[in-house]
Design an enzyme around this catalytic site. Structure first.
Site, mmCIF file in Angstrom:
data_model
loop_
_atom_site.group_PDB
_atom_site.id
_atom_site.type_symbol
_atom_site.label_atom_id
_atom_site.label_comp_id
_atom_site.label_asym_id
_atom_site.label_seq_id
_atom_site.Cartn_x
_atom_site.Cartn_y
_atom_site.Cartn_z
ATOM 1 N N CYS A 135 1.031 -0.483 0.047
ATOM 2 C CA CYS A 135 0.231 -0.309 -0.273
ATOM 3 C C CYS A 135 1.075 1.205 0.042
ATOM 4 O O CYS A 135 0.577 1.710 0.939
ATOM 5 C CB CYS A 135 -1.146 0.428 1.284
ATOM 6 S SG CYS A 135 -2.058 1.910 1.853
ATOM 7 N N CYS A 138 -0.218 5.036 1.832
ATOM 8 C CA CYS A 138 -0.354 4.113 3.498
ATOM 9 C C CYS A 138 1.430 4.569 3.829
ATOM 10 O O CYS A 138 1.647 5.048 4.721
ATOM 11 C CB CYS A 138 -0.529 2.952 4.080
ATOM 12 S SG CYS A 138 -1.623 1.544 3.429
ATOM 13 N N ASP A 139 1.722 3.675 2.977
ATOM 14 C CA ASP A 139 3.604 3.828 3.897
ATOM 15 C C ASP A 139 4.553 4.097 2.682
ATOM 16 O O ASP A 139 5.592 4.435 3.049
ATOM 17 C CB ASP A 139 3.326 2.317 3.410
ATOM 18 C CG ASP A 139 2.835 1.123 4.406
ATOM 19 O OD1 ASP A 139 2.370 2.311 5.610
ATOM 20 O OD2 ASP A 139 3.109 0.136 4.135
#
Ligand code: NDP
Length: 308
Positions: A135, A138-139
Site C-alpha cells: 500500500c 499508506c507507507d
C-alpha cells in the site's frame, strides 16, 4: 443483536456491502453488517479516488467509505466491526459466528471482497511491514529519499509506483513480462516520470534482510540469470485473492476461489447472495462493487418478500 433474527446479514463492508446495506434498510429489511475487524475494504488503503461519480474534485478512499458507512447506518443498519469466522447455510435461519457469538438471519449477502496477493518467495513473509508493503498511499512517506521497488505490471503497480515517486528518490518496477498489462493512460504516466525505471522479464526469487528488507534476488526469466538488488523498500502489487475461505464447501467457488453466481446475484444456496470483488474478477472497481451491492440487495429483498 444476537437475540434478533435479522432479515439480512451482510458480510463485508467495502462499497459492495455498504451499498447493499443502504438498499436493504431502505427496503425495510432489518440489516446487520458484519463488517470485519479491518472494515471498509480496499479503498481504506487508497489515497484519492478520482473515478467515483459524484466527486468532481476526487475523494479520499477512507472518506468515501466513512460516508458510505454513515449512509447505511442512517437508514438503520447495525454495524459490527468484527470478522465472521464460520457460516452455517444448512440451517434456517442462517447462522453466522462472529468472535464466539452467533447471529441469525433469513438471508445473507456475501460482500467479503478480495485480499492482497503476495509473491510467496522465501524471506517475504517475515519482512512484511519491515520494508515490504502492498500500500503505497499508506507507507510511501516512510521511504523519503529512498530506493524502492514495485512488483507487478497492472494498474495497481503503476499507481503504487507513481505514488511512491512523491517521496522516494528512485522507483524501479520489476515485471515478469516485456510489456505491462496496465491501461495505456497509466503506462504513459509511468513512462513520463523520470524517477521510474523498469526491469522487464524478471521475477523476485528471494527477499533478504535481518530487521528490515535489505536486498532481493531477481531472475531474468528469458536469460535464466539471477542478480542481487539492494533496496530500501518493496511494494507488491500483483493483484488480489477473493476472500472466500469461510464459504468453501458451502458456496460454489471457481478454481481461483471467486464465488460463482447462479443467476444475477443468487448463489447455489437459496437466500444467500453475492456482490463485489469476491465474485467479480473482471471489473474490480469501487463503482462496480457498489453496483453489485445494489443488485444483491434488490434480489435479496425480492427473496424476503417471497419468503414472507
Ligand atoms: P492485475 O491482475 O490487473 O495485474 C496484476 C499484475 O501482477 C500483472 O501484470 C501480473 O503479471 C502480475 N503478477 C501476478 N502474479 C504475479 C506473481 N506471482 N509474480 C509477479 N507478477 C505477478 O491486478 P491489479 O491489482 O493491477 O488490478 C486489478 C484491477 O483493478 C484491474 O482491473 C485494474 O484495472 C484495476 N485498477 C485500476 C486502477 C485505476 O484505474 N486507477 C488502479 C488499480 C487497479 P502478468 O501481466 O504476467 O499477468
Amino acid at each position: 443483536m444476537q437475540d434478533t433474527i435479522w432479515d439480512t446479514a451482510i458480510i463485508g463492508s467495502g462499497p459492495a456491502g455498504l451499498t447493499a446495506g443502504v438498499y436493504t434498510t431502505r427496503g425495510a429489511a432489518s440489516t446487520i453488517i458484519l463488517g470485519g475487524d479491518v472494515w471498509g475494504g480496499q479503498l481504506m488503503l487508497t489515497s484519492t479516488v478520482d473515478n467515483f461519480p459524484g466527486f468532481p474534485e476526487g475523494v479520499m478512499g477512507p472518506d468515501l467509505m466513512e460516508k458510505m458507512k454513515k449512509q447505511t447506518i442512517r437508514f438503520g443498519a447495525q454495524f459490527v466491526p468484527q470478522n465472521v469466522t464460520k457460516v452455517d447455510f444448512f440451517v434456517r435461519p442462517f447462522v453466522l459466528t462472529v468472535d464466539g457469538s452467533q447471529f441469525t438471519a433469513h438471508s445473507v449477502i456475501i460482500a467479503t471482497g478480495a485480499e492482497t496477493k503476495w509473491l510467496g518467495v522465501p524471506g517475504e513473509k517475515e519482512l512484511i511491514g519491515r520494508g515490504i508493503s502492498s500500500c503505497a498511499p499508506c507507507d510511501a512517506p516512510f521511504f523519503k529519499d529512498k530506493y524502492v521497488i514495485v512488483i507487478g505490471g497492472g494498474d495497481s503497480a503503476m499507481e503504487e509506483a507513481l505514488v511512491l515517486t512523491k517521496y522516494a528518490e528512485k522507483v524501479t518496477i520489476i515485471h515478469r513480462k516485456s510489456e505491462f498489462k496496465a491501461s495505456k493512460v497509466m503506462q504513459e504516466k509511468v513512462f513520463a516520470n523520470s524517477k521510474i525505471n523498469v526491469i522487464w522479464d524478471s521475477e523476485v526469487v528471494e527477499v533478504k534482510g535481518k530487521i528490515k528488507i535489505e536486498e532481493i534476488i531477481i531472475k531474468n526469466v528469458k536469460k535464466e540469470e539471477t542478480k542481487t538488488v539492494k533496496l530500501d523498500g518493496m511494494f507488491v502489487a500483483i493483484g488480489h485473492d477473493p476472500s472466500s475461505q469461510i464459504f468453501k464447501g458451502l458456496i460454489d467457488l471457481d478454481e481461483k476461489g471467486y464465488v460463482v453466481p447462479k443467476e444475477g446475484s443468487k448463489t447455489n444456496i437459496e437466500g444467500v447472495f453475492v456482490s463485489g470483488d469476491v465474485h467479480d474478477h473482471t471489473y474490480k472497481q469501487a463503482i462496480t462493487a457498489a453496483g453489485y451491492g445494489c443488485m444483491a440487495a434488490m434480489d435479496c429483498l425480492n427473496y424476503l418478500t417471497e419468503l414472507k
